[in-house]
Write a protein that holds these residues in place. Structure first.
Motif, PDB file in Angstrom:
ATOM      1  N   ASP A  52      51.782  44.460  53.339  1.00 33.27           N
ATOM      2  CA  ASP A  52      51.150  43.971  52.109  1.00 33.27           C
ATOM      3  C   ASP A  52      52.190  43.735  51.016  1.00 33.27           C
ATOM      4  OD1 ASP A  52      48.629  43.898  53.160  1.00 33.27           O
ATOM      5  OD2 ASP A  52      48.052  45.867  52.402  1.00 33.27           O
ATOM      6  N   LEU A 153      38.953  40.610  42.418  1.00 31.70           N
ATOM      7  CA  LEU A 153      39.191  41.924  43.024  1.00 31.70           C
ATOM      8  C   LEU A 153      37.895  42.547  43.542  1.00 31.70           C
ATOM      9  CD1 LEU A 153      41.816  43.401  40.530  1.00 31.70           C
ATOM     10  CD2 LEU A 153      42.226  42.305  42.740  1.00 31.70           C
ATOM     11  N   ARG A 154      36.802  42.332  42.798  1.00 33.72           N
ATOM     12  CA  ARG A 154      35.502  42.845  43.248  1.00 33.72           C
ATOM     13  C   ARG A 154      35.132  42.220  44.595  1.00 33.72           C
ATOM     14  NH1 ARG A 154      32.362  41.245  39.070  1.00 33.72           N
ATOM     15  NH2 ARG A 154      33.096  42.925  37.755  1.00 33.72           N
ATOM     16  N   PHE A 156      37.119  40.956  46.854  1.00 36.83           N
ATOM     17  CA  PHE A 156      38.017  41.370  47.930  1.00 36.83           C
ATOM     18  C   PHE A 156      37.819  42.837  48.313  1.00 36.83           C
ATOM     19  CE2 PHE A 156      42.072  42.843  49.681  1.00 36.83           C
ATOM     20  CZ  PHE A 156      42.226  41.931  50.707  1.00 36.83           C
ATOM     21  N   TYR A 157      37.808  43.727  47.307  1.00 35.59           N
ATOM     22  CA  TYR A 157      37.793  45.158  47.616  1.00 35.59           C
ATOM     23  C   TYR A 157      36.388  45.744  47.781  1.00 35.59           C
ATOM     24  CZ  TYR A 157      42.761  45.211  46.737  1.00 35.59           C
ATOM     25  OH  TYR A 157      44.096  44.965  46.814  1.00 35.59           O
ATOM     26  N   PHE A 158      35.438  45.269  47.010  1.00 30.47           N
ATOM     27  CA  PHE A 158      34.104  45.861  47.085  1.00 30.47           C
ATOM     28  C   PHE A 158      33.173  45.082  48.007  1.00 30.47           C
ATOM     29  CE2 PHE A 158      35.718  47.264  42.898  1.00 30.47           C
ATOM     30  CZ  PHE A 158      35.745  48.621  43.161  1.00 30.47           C
ATOM     31  N   LYS A 160      34.268  43.051  50.264  1.00 33.27           N
ATOM     32  CA  LYS A 160      34.991  42.922  51.540  1.00 33.27           C
ATOM     33  C   LYS A 160      35.023  41.477  52.052  1.00 33.27           C
ATOM     34  CE  LYS A 160      35.607  47.409  51.872  1.00 33.27           C
ATOM     35  NZ  LYS A 160      36.872  47.962  51.502  1.00 33.27           N
ATOM     36  N   LYS A 181      45.464  37.028  43.396  1.00 32.75           N
ATOM     37  CA  LYS A 181      45.099  38.428  43.634  1.00 32.75           C
ATOM     38  C   LYS A 181      46.276  39.345  43.312  1.00 32.75           C
ATOM     39  CE  LYS A 181      44.404  41.563  47.389  1.00 32.75           C
ATOM     40  NZ  LYS A 181      45.699  41.782  47.926  1.00 32.75           N
ATOM     41  N   MET A 185      46.360  42.307  40.500  1.00 32.24           N
ATOM     42  CA  MET A 185      46.704  43.698  40.804  1.00 32.24           C
ATOM     43  C   MET A 185      47.837  44.177  39.902  1.00 32.24           C
ATOM     44  SD  MET A 185      44.709  45.061  42.948  1.00 32.24           S
ATOM     45  CE  MET A 185      45.647  46.536  43.325  1.00 32.24           C
TER      46      MET A 185
END
Length: 197
Positions: A52, A153-154, A156-158, A160, A181, A185
Motif C-alpha cells: 500500500d 473514504l467512507r 472505500f473503508y466503510f 467496502k 484517496k 488520507m
C-alpha cells in the motif's frame, strides 16, 4: 491508443514521449506507469514499507513526473532518463516519508503497542486510553475533513467499494481516484496529528 517508438532515435523519442505525456495519451501513460511500478515497489518493500505504501508513493511520484513534463520542468533525453527520473522521485518521496513525523509516530505507536502487550494486566488500562485517544483524534479529524474526502473514504473503508466502483461514480480513472484517496488520507493524518498535539 498511441504508441511511442522507444527504439527510435533520441530526438524522436524525446518529442514523442513529451507530446504523448502532454496530450495525456492514456496508452502511453499506462505503459509508462506499468513499466516502472515494480521497481519502486521493490524499493519500498526492501525499506520497511508495504505494498500500500508502494502504491501511494508511486502514484505521487508518477503525478509529480507528469506535472513536471507538463510544465516543461523536465524533458527526458531518452527512455532510461525518464525511468530514472520516476524512480528517483519515488525514492526521494519514500525517504521523506521515512523521515516524517507520520512514520516516526507510527513506529512509536507500534513500539508502545508491543510494550503494552507484554505488560501486566494493570497496565492494560493505559493502552486502552492511548487507543481511545487515537480513535477520538481520528474520528474528530474525519469530521473536520471536507465532504469530498469524507465521501470517498467512507465508500472505500466503510462501504467496502472497490476503487473501480468509486472511480466510476466519480467519473474519474482509477489512477486519479487512487491519488485522490491518498491525498485524503494524508489530509486526515495531518488533521489528526494537529488534534493530538
Amino acid at each position: 491508443m498511441r504508441k511511442v517508438d522507444y527504439t527510435s532515435n533520441k530526438t524522436n523519442y524525446r518529442s514523442d514521449i513529451v507530446s504523448a505525456i502532454k496530450a495525456n495519451d492514456n496508452g502511453v501513460l499506462k505503459s509508462l506507469y506499468k513499466a516502472n511500478y515494480y521497481k519502486v515497489e521493490g524499493l519500498v518493500l526492501k525499506n520497511n514499507g508495504t505494498k500500500d505504501h508502494a502504491k501511494d508513493i508511486y502514484q505521487d511520484a508518477f503525478l509529480a513526473v507528469w506535472k513536471n513534463v507538463q510544465l516543461d520542468k523536465f524533458t527526458p533525453q531518452n527512455e532510461s532518463s525518464l525511468h530514472g527520473y520516476i524512480y528517483t522521485i519515488a525514492k526521494n518521496k519514500w525517504m521523506d516519508y521515512l523521515r516524517s513525523k507520520d512514520y516516526k509516530k507510527t513506529i512509536v505507536s507500534d513500539e508502545i503497542n508491543d510494550r503494552n502487550a507484554s505488560l501486566e494486566d494493570s497496565e492494560t488500562n493505559s493502552d486502552d486510553i492511548i487507543k481511545e485517544q487515537r480513535l477520538t483524534s481520528v474520528m474528530q479529524a474525519f469530521k473536520d475533513l471536507g465532504e469530498p474526502c469524507k465521501s470517498l473514504l467512507r465508500q472505500f473503508y466503510f462501504d467496502k467499494k472497490s476503487m473501480k466502483e468509486i472511480a466510476n461514480e466519480l467519473q474519474l480513472d482509477a489512477a486519479s481516484t487512487r491519488n485522490k484517496k491518498y491525498r485524503c488520507m494524508q489530509k486526515l493524518r495531518e488533521i489528526a496529528l494537529k488534534i493530538d498535539k
